[in-house]
Design a protein around this motif. Structure first.
Motif, short mmCIF file in Angstrom:
data_model
loop_
_atom_site.label_atom_id
_atom_site.label_comp_id
_atom_site.label_asym_id
_atom_site.label_seq_id
_atom_site.Cartn_x
_atom_site.Cartn_y
_atom_site.Cartn_z
N PRO A 14 2.62 -7.18 0.11
CA PRO A 14 1.52 -6.22 0.22
C PRO A 14 0.28 -6.90 0.80
CG PRO A 14 1.70 -6.99 -2.03
CD PRO A 14 2.84 -7.63 -1.26
N GLU A 15 -0.48 -6.14 1.53
CA GLU A 15 -1.76 -6.61 2.09
C GLU A 15 -2.80 -5.54 1.76
OE1 GLU A 15 -4.13 -9.32 4.16
OE2 GLU A 15 -2.01 -9.55 3.75
N PRO A 16 -3.23 -5.49 0.49
CA PRO A 16 -4.16 -4.45 0.06
C PRO A 16 -5.41 -4.37 0.93
CG PRO A 16 -3.41 -5.74 -1.81
CD PRO A 16 -2.94 -6.45 -0.56
N GLY A 17 -5.81 -3.16 1.24
CA GLY A 17 -7.01 -2.95 2.02
C GLY A 17 -6.80 -2.94 3.53
N ALA A 18 -5.63 -3.35 3.99
CA ALA A 18 -5.35 -3.36 5.43
C ALA A 18 -4.99 -1.95 5.89
CB ALA A 18 -4.21 -4.31 5.74
N THR A 19 -5.15 -1.70 7.18
CA THR A 19 -4.77 -0.40 7.74
C THR A 19 -3.27 -0.17 7.58
OG1 THR A 19 -6.54 -0.61 9.35
CG2 THR A 19 -4.82 1.01 9.84
N ARG A 20 -2.50 -1.22 7.77
CA ARG A 20 -1.05 -1.18 7.57
C ARG A 20 -0.73 -2.22 6.49
NH1 ARG A 20 1.89 1.45 11.50
NH2 ARG A 20 0.62 2.36 13.13
N PRO A 21 -0.74 -1.79 5.23
CA PRO A 21 -0.74 -2.73 4.11
C PRO A 21 0.62 -3.29 3.67
CG PRO A 21 -0.94 -0.51 3.29
CD PRO A 21 -0.96 -0.42 4.79
#
Length: 57
Positions: A14-21
């Motif tokens: 997961p990459e919280p806060g990213a446009t494509r998380p």
């Protein structure tokens, strides 16, 4: 094009806060997906696995 790798390991992070998380790394390739795209891919993979197990073409 066909890519075949017997020992390639898929890593999902997961990459919280990213446009494509949702990040998928596989065989040196990196894919960034929206949550909807990730769920759609998961559904398609699951359906293909079910079809294969059932012996359907």
């Amino acid at each position: 094009m066909r890519l075949t790798a017997r020992s390639a390991r898929a890593v999902v992070e997961p990459e919280p806060g990213a446009t494509r998380p949702v990040l998928l790394r596989f065989a040196g390739l990196h894919f960034a997906m929206t949550t909807t795209e990730a769920r759609t891919l998961a559904d398609q993979l699951h359906d293909a696995a079910d079809t294969t197990e059932e012996g359907k073409p």
